[in-house]
Write a protein that holds these residues in place. Sequence first.
Motif, PDB file in Angstrom:
ATOM      1  N   ARG A   1      12.707  50.094  79.214  1.00  0.00           N
ATOM      2  CA  ARG A   1      13.674  49.974  78.122  1.00  0.00           C
ATOM      3  C   ARG A   1      14.213  48.546  78.033  1.00  0.00           C
ATOM      4  O   ARG A   1      14.302  47.973  76.949  1.00  0.00           O
ATOM      5  CB  ARG A   1      14.826  50.955  78.332  1.00  0.00           C
ATOM      6  CG  ARG A   1      15.834  50.933  77.182  1.00  0.00           C
ATOM      7  CD  ARG A   1      17.154  51.506  77.577  1.00  0.00           C
ATOM      8  NE  ARG A   1      17.724  50.644  78.613  1.00  0.00           N
ATOM      9  CZ  ARG A   1      18.507  51.055  79.588  1.00  0.00           C
ATOM     10  NH1 ARG A   1      18.831  52.314  79.682  1.00  0.00           N
ATOM     11  NH2 ARG A   1      18.977  50.219  80.479  1.00  0.00           N
TER      12      ARG A   1
ATOM     13  N   LEU B   1      13.907  46.105  74.859  1.00  0.00           N
ATOM     14  CA  LEU B   1      15.103  45.582  74.199  1.00  0.00           C
ATOM     15  C   LEU B   1      15.118  44.060  74.177  1.00  0.00           C
ATOM     16  O   LEU B   1      15.541  43.454  73.181  1.00  0.00           O
ATOM     17  CB  LEU B   1      16.365  46.124  74.873  1.00  0.00           C
ATOM     18  CG  LEU B   1      16.653  47.596  74.612  1.00  0.00           C
ATOM     19  CD1 LEU B   1      17.843  48.059  75.443  1.00  0.00           C
ATOM     20  CD2 LEU B   1      16.898  47.857  73.129  1.00  0.00           C
TER      21      LEU B   1
ATOM     22  N   ASP C   1      15.155  41.769  70.888  1.00  0.00           N
ATOM     23  CA  ASP C   1      16.223  40.780  70.721  1.00  0.00           C
ATOM     24  C   ASP C   1      15.682  39.536  70.011  1.00  0.00           C
ATOM     25  O   ASP C   1      16.406  38.865  69.292  1.00  0.00           O
ATOM     26  CB  ASP C   1      16.794  40.419  72.084  1.00  0.00           C
ATOM     27  CG  ASP C   1      18.216  39.923  72.012  1.00  0.00           C
ATOM     28  OD1 ASP C   1      18.910  40.272  71.039  1.00  0.00           O
ATOM     29  OD2 ASP C   1      18.630  39.198  72.935  1.00  0.00           O
TER      30      ASP C   1
ATOM     31  N   LEU D   1      14.206  55.109  72.656  1.00  0.00           N
ATOM     32  CA  LEU D   1      14.633  54.086  71.703  1.00  0.00           C
ATOM     33  C   LEU D   1      14.397  54.551  70.269  1.00  0.00           C
ATOM     34  O   LEU D   1      15.222  54.291  69.381  1.00  0.00           O
ATOM     35  CB  LEU D   1      13.897  52.767  71.972  1.00  0.00           C
ATOM     36  CG  LEU D   1      14.297  52.045  73.252  1.00  0.00           C
ATOM     37  CD1 LEU D   1      13.375  50.858  73.505  1.00  0.00           C
ATOM     38  CD2 LEU D   1      15.748  51.598  73.193  1.00  0.00           C
TER      39      LEU D   1
ATOM     40  N   VAL E   1      16.584  52.792  67.309  1.00  0.00           N
ATOM     41  CA  VAL E   1      16.428  51.365  67.592  1.00  0.00           C
ATOM     42  C   VAL E   1      15.078  50.866  67.087  1.00  0.00           C
ATOM     43  O   VAL E   1      14.967  49.744  66.600  1.00  0.00           O
ATOM     44  CB  VAL E   1      16.579  51.092  69.109  1.00  0.00           C
ATOM     45  CG1 VAL E   1      16.324  49.637  69.439  1.00  0.00           C
ATOM     46  CG2 VAL E   1      17.962  51.522  69.562  1.00  0.00           C
TER      47      VAL E   1
END
Length: 70
Positions: free
Chosen positions: A17, A21, A25, A55, A60
């Motif tokens: 994860r 992420l 970003d 996610l 996300v």
Amino acid sequence: MPWLTPDEHTRRVEAARDIALRRLDRCAAPRAVLARTLERRGVDPRAAQEALDRLEAAGVIVNQDRKSVV
């Protein structure tokens, strides 16, 4: 492969994860790109899939197979 303890599996999912992420970003990416990123980083496929599922469930990432109409 020896059986993973729940704690070890959780650590692997959290690591996957975090990698995803960090990738997100930098810029938005579909699930397939994130999966390739995790594979290149040597993440366990089961942990990678679970992390990406979580996610996606959280909104996300969006699976490109599911097209939304605006």
